[in-house]
Design an enzyme around this catalytic site. Structure first.
Site, PDB file in Angstrom:
ATOM      1  N   ASN A 235       9.646   4.498   2.976  1.00  0.00           N
ATOM      2  CA  ASN A 235       9.432   4.057   4.351  1.00  0.00           C
ATOM      3  C   ASN A 235      10.709   3.396   4.841  1.00  0.00           C
ATOM      4  OD1 ASN A 235       6.650   3.990   3.085  1.00  0.00           O
ATOM      5  ND2 ASN A 235       6.175   3.496   5.198  1.00  0.00           N
TER       6      ASN A 235
ATOM      7  N   CYS B  53       4.834   9.405  -0.149  1.00  0.00           N
ATOM      8  CA  CYS B  53       3.425   9.786  -0.105  1.00  0.00           C
ATOM      9  C   CYS B  53       3.194  10.794  -1.211  1.00  0.00           C
ATOM     10  CB  CYS B  53       3.059  10.392   1.245  1.00  0.00           C
ATOM     11  SG  CYS B  53       1.384  11.054   1.257  1.00  0.00           S
TER      12      CYS B  53
ATOM     13  N   ARG C 163       0.829  -1.210   0.000  1.00  0.00           N
ATOM     14  CA  ARG C 163       0.000   0.000   0.000  1.00  0.00           C
ATOM     15  C   ARG C 163       0.867   1.265   0.000  1.00  0.00           C
ATOM     16  NH1 ARG C 163      -0.515   4.793   2.651  1.00  0.00           N
ATOM     17  NH2 ARG C 163       0.011   3.703   4.583  1.00  0.00           N
ATOM     18  N   ASP C 164       1.616   1.478   1.044  1.00  0.00           N
ATOM     19  CA  ASP C 164       2.356   2.742   1.185  1.00  0.00           C
ATOM     20  C   ASP C 164       3.395   2.864   0.078  1.00  0.00           C
ATOM     21  OD1 ASP C 164       3.147   5.150   2.275  1.00  0.00           O
ATOM     22  OD2 ASP C 164       3.696   4.345   4.221  1.00  0.00           O
TER      23      ASP C 164
ATOM     24  N   HIS D  40       9.639   6.950   8.287  1.00  0.00           N
ATOM     25  CA  HIS D  40      10.235   7.003   6.947  1.00  0.00           C
ATOM     26  C   HIS D  40      11.716   7.311   7.134  1.00  0.00           C
ATOM     27  CE1 HIS D  40       6.647   7.298   4.052  1.00  0.00           C
ATOM     28  NE2 HIS D  40       6.226   6.784   5.189  1.00  0.00           N
TER      29      HIS D  40
ATOM     30  N   HIS E 155       5.462   4.571  12.685  1.00  0.00           N
ATOM     31  CA  HIS E 155       5.552   4.458  11.226  1.00  0.00           C
ATOM     32  C   HIS E 155       6.606   5.463  10.760  1.00  0.00           C
ATOM     33  CE1 HIS E 155       3.331   3.903   7.241  1.00  0.00           C
ATOM     34  NE2 HIS E 155       4.091   4.945   6.984  1.00  0.00           N
TER      35      HIS E 155
HETATM   36  N1  COA Z   1     -13.690   4.607  -3.199  1.00  0.00           N
HETATM   37  C1  COA Z   1     -14.003   4.838  -4.508  1.00  0.00           C
HETATM   38  N2  COA Z   1     -14.432   6.026  -4.984  1.00  0.00           N
HETATM   39  C2  COA Z   1     -14.557   7.020  -4.087  1.00  0.00           C
HETATM   40  C3  COA Z   1     -14.253   6.863  -2.736  1.00  0.00           C
HETATM   41  C4  COA Z   1     -13.804   5.592  -2.298  1.00  0.00           C
HETATM   42  N3  COA Z   1     -13.476   5.372  -1.028  1.00  0.00           N
HETATM   43  N4  COA Z   1     -14.482   8.025  -2.103  1.00  0.00           N
HETATM   44  C5  COA Z   1     -14.906   8.900  -3.035  1.00  0.00           C
HETATM   45  N5  COA Z   1     -14.962   8.303  -4.243  1.00  0.00           N
HETATM   46  C6  COA Z   1     -15.336   8.912  -5.518  1.00  0.00           C
HETATM   47  C7  COA Z   1     -16.735   9.493  -5.470  1.00  0.00           C
HETATM   48  O1  COA Z   1     -17.680   8.520  -5.799  1.00  0.00           O
HETATM   49  C8  COA Z   1     -16.626  10.581  -6.501  1.00  0.00           C
HETATM   50  O2  COA Z   1     -16.704  10.020  -7.780  1.00  0.00           O
HETATM   51  P1  COA Z   1     -17.433  10.801  -9.016  1.00  0.00           P
HETATM   52  O3  COA Z   1     -16.617  12.045  -9.221  1.00  0.00           O
HETATM   53  O4  COA Z   1     -17.326   9.823 -10.120  1.00  0.00           O
HETATM   54  O5  COA Z   1     -18.810  11.074  -8.517  1.00  0.00           O
HETATM   55  C9  COA Z   1     -15.233  11.122  -6.318  1.00  0.00           C
HETATM   56  O6  COA Z   1     -14.496  10.031  -5.760  1.00  0.00           O
HETATM   57  C10 COA Z   1     -15.158  12.326  -5.398  1.00  0.00           C
HETATM   58  O7  COA Z   1     -15.837  12.023  -4.187  1.00  0.00           O
HETATM   59  P2  COA Z   1     -15.850  12.981  -2.920  1.00  0.00           P
HETATM   60  O8  COA Z   1     -16.622  12.327  -1.840  1.00  0.00           O
HETATM   61  O9  COA Z   1     -16.265  14.370  -3.368  1.00  0.00           O
HETATM   62  O10 COA Z   1     -14.343  12.959  -2.480  1.00  0.00           O
HETATM   63  P3  COA Z   1     -13.245  14.100  -2.545  1.00  0.00           P
HETATM   64  O11 COA Z   1     -12.998  14.512  -3.958  1.00  0.00           O
HETATM   65  O12 COA Z   1     -13.571  15.138  -1.529  1.00  0.00           O
HETATM   66  O13 COA Z   1     -11.965  13.260  -2.054  1.00  0.00           O
HETATM   67  C11 COA Z   1     -11.215  11.408  -0.702  1.00  0.00           C
HETATM   68  C12 COA Z   1     -11.895  12.765  -0.736  1.00  0.00           C
HETATM   69  C13 COA Z   1     -10.833  11.144   0.725  1.00  0.00           C
HETATM   70  C14 COA Z   1     -12.195  10.341  -1.207  1.00  0.00           C
HETATM   71  C15 COA Z   1      -9.963  11.414  -1.647  1.00  0.00           C
HETATM   72  O14 COA Z   1      -9.231  12.581  -1.432  1.00  0.00           O
HETATM   73  C16 COA Z   1      -9.074  10.220  -1.397  1.00  0.00           C
HETATM   74  O15 COA Z   1      -9.451   9.095  -1.704  1.00  0.00           O
HETATM   75  N6  COA Z   1      -7.883  10.418  -0.871  1.00  0.00           N
HETATM   76  C17 COA Z   1      -6.955   9.352  -0.568  1.00  0.00           C
HETATM   77  C18 COA Z   1      -5.569   9.870  -0.546  1.00  0.00           C
HETATM   78  C19 COA Z   1      -4.600   8.779  -0.168  1.00  0.00           C
HETATM   79  O16 COA Z   1      -4.856   7.591  -0.225  1.00  0.00           O
HETATM   80  N7  COA Z   1      -3.420   9.228   0.200  1.00  0.00           N
HETATM   81  C20 COA Z   1      -2.339   8.354   0.539  1.00  0.00           C
HETATM   82  C21 COA Z   1      -2.426   7.862   1.931  1.00  0.00           C
HETATM   83  S1  COA Z   1      -1.279   8.725   2.993  1.00  0.00           S
HETATM   84 ZN    ZN Z   2       4.538   5.669   5.144  1.00  0.00          ZN
END
Ligand code: COA
Ligand code: ZN
Length: 304
Positions: free
Chosen positions: A253, A244, A19-20, A213, A211
């Site tokens: 990491n 990230c 994942r990371d 890095h 955790h």
């Molecule tokens: N799985 C799949 N699709 C998802 C989802 C999920 N968990 N959460 C949101 N979506 C989709 C929505 O359905 C929407 O799709 P559409 O545009 O086709 O309608 C779109 O994503 C936007 O949804 P929204 O609720 O408005 O989310 P957002 O744009 O505010 O984003 C997060 C918020 C949290 C969903 C997004 O920023 C994210 O997934 N971030 C993860 C970042 C990450 O993993 N970083 C690394 C870890 S350190």
């Molecule tokens: Zn990390």
């Protein structure tokens, strides 16, 4: 070898490479290769493998195949498969994939959280409420990540009290374990002491994971101090994969191989076969066409 002083006898290593590490890839890693990598890590004996993320595929296209990955892996009894989940939608996907544990993730600095999950720290806690509720009903564990606990790429220094504040909220929500992240690899050992001490009255030490890095080469020094303070759970990634996407300059990491070498050398058990981790890293290095960052890996695979 004799155990050292007040060190723990056993440590849990949470392997987060799939994942990371893989969330940050420039190229495309085929789903089949991810599955093979995870299966090799399972065979190495990890108690916990963080396999993928059920996040928005627009945010992290690298892990858009999360459901296929979870359906394709061979589950080893004794290994817990955990995934990142940001909201109820992610939780529904994770439950359908029959994960053993989920991890919600927020941070100790507002700007990082805003970039990473597009909401405030308070907003993230609100989004996690249904996630934790659904996990309770399904009888699965919840980890809570606190990123940027030792420094933020946007805001700089982070106060230990800011970490403790978020930790209190996550514990109040009902998370089972907290993982304290040095997202950009800036922590020094004295800071580890300060943060652990700020968290001491928030949760018990056996529910705290570190955790680290290794961006600036301080990760193992930080592990050593954390061990002395009684921490027994550490996250690391095979080969030192990672970074990230929302933390510019965050390289890998702490490498699992380097961590295992230190722990095993000190007589601390992990249940993980170091040679088997090297084999998993070697396999993935072939897929990526890139040598792992792990120092132990380089030494173990050097040909003279
Ligand atoms: N799985 C799949 N699709 C998802 C989802 C999920 N968990 N959460 C949101 N979506 C989709 C929505 O359905 C929407 O799709 P559409 O545009 O086709 O309608 C779109 O994503 C936007 O949804 P929204 O609720 O408005 O989310 P957002 O744009 O505010 O984003 C997060 C918020 C949290 C969903 C997004 O920023 C994210 O997934 N971030 C993860 C970042 C990450 O993993 N970083 C690394 C870890 S350190
Ligand atoms: Zn990390």
């Amino acid at each position: 070898m004799a155990n050292n002083g007040n060190m723990p006898k056993r440590v849990t290593v949470v392997e987060v490479g799939p994942r990371d590490g893989l969330q940050n890839e420039q190229g495309v890693i085929p789903t089949e290769a991810k599955i093979a990598f995870i299966d090799m890590l399972s065979a190495a004996g990890f108690a916990v493998v963080e396999a993928t993320s059920f996040v928005s595929p627009k945010a992290i296209p690298q892990l858009a195949d999360a459901s296929e990955v979870m359906a394709g892996i061979t589950r080893r009894p004794g290994t817990r498969y955990t995934v990142l989940v940001p909201n109820a939608k992610g939780m529904e996907r994770a439950l359908a994939a029959k994960v053993d544990e989920v991890a919600v993730f927020t941070g100790a600095s507002e700007t990082f959280v805003q970039h990473n999950i597009r909401t405030s720290i308070a907003g993230s806690i609100t989004n996690f409420r249904p996630v934790v509720e659904m996990a309770r009903q399904a009888g699965i564990r919840v980890r809570g990540y606190i990123s940027t606990a030792f420094g933020c790429p946007y805001e700089g220094a982070v106060a230990p009290e800011a970490v403790a504040r978020v930790a209190r909220e996550l514990v109040a929500l009902g998370v089972d374990e907290l993982s304290i992240g040095d997202t950009i690899g800036v922590a020094t050992p004295n800071q580890v002491g300060d943060v652990v001490s700020a968290l001491q009255d928030v949760t018990s030490l056996d529910r705290l994971a570190m955790h680290f890095h290794d961006t600036r080469g301080t990760a193992l020094a930080n592990v050593l101090v954390a061990l002395e303070l009684g921490i027994t759970i550490f996250d690391s990634s095979s080969g030192g994969l990672g970074g990230c996407p929302y933390a510019p300059g965050a390289s890998g990491n702490l490498a699992t191989e380097d961590l295992l070498y230190l722990l095993h050398g000190m007589g601390i058990e992990t249940g993980v076969d170091l040679d088997a981790v090297v084999a998993a890293s070697r396999y993935l290095a072939g897929v990526r066409g890139m040598a792992p960052a792990s120092r132990y890996y380089a030494a173990a695979t050097a040909t003279s």
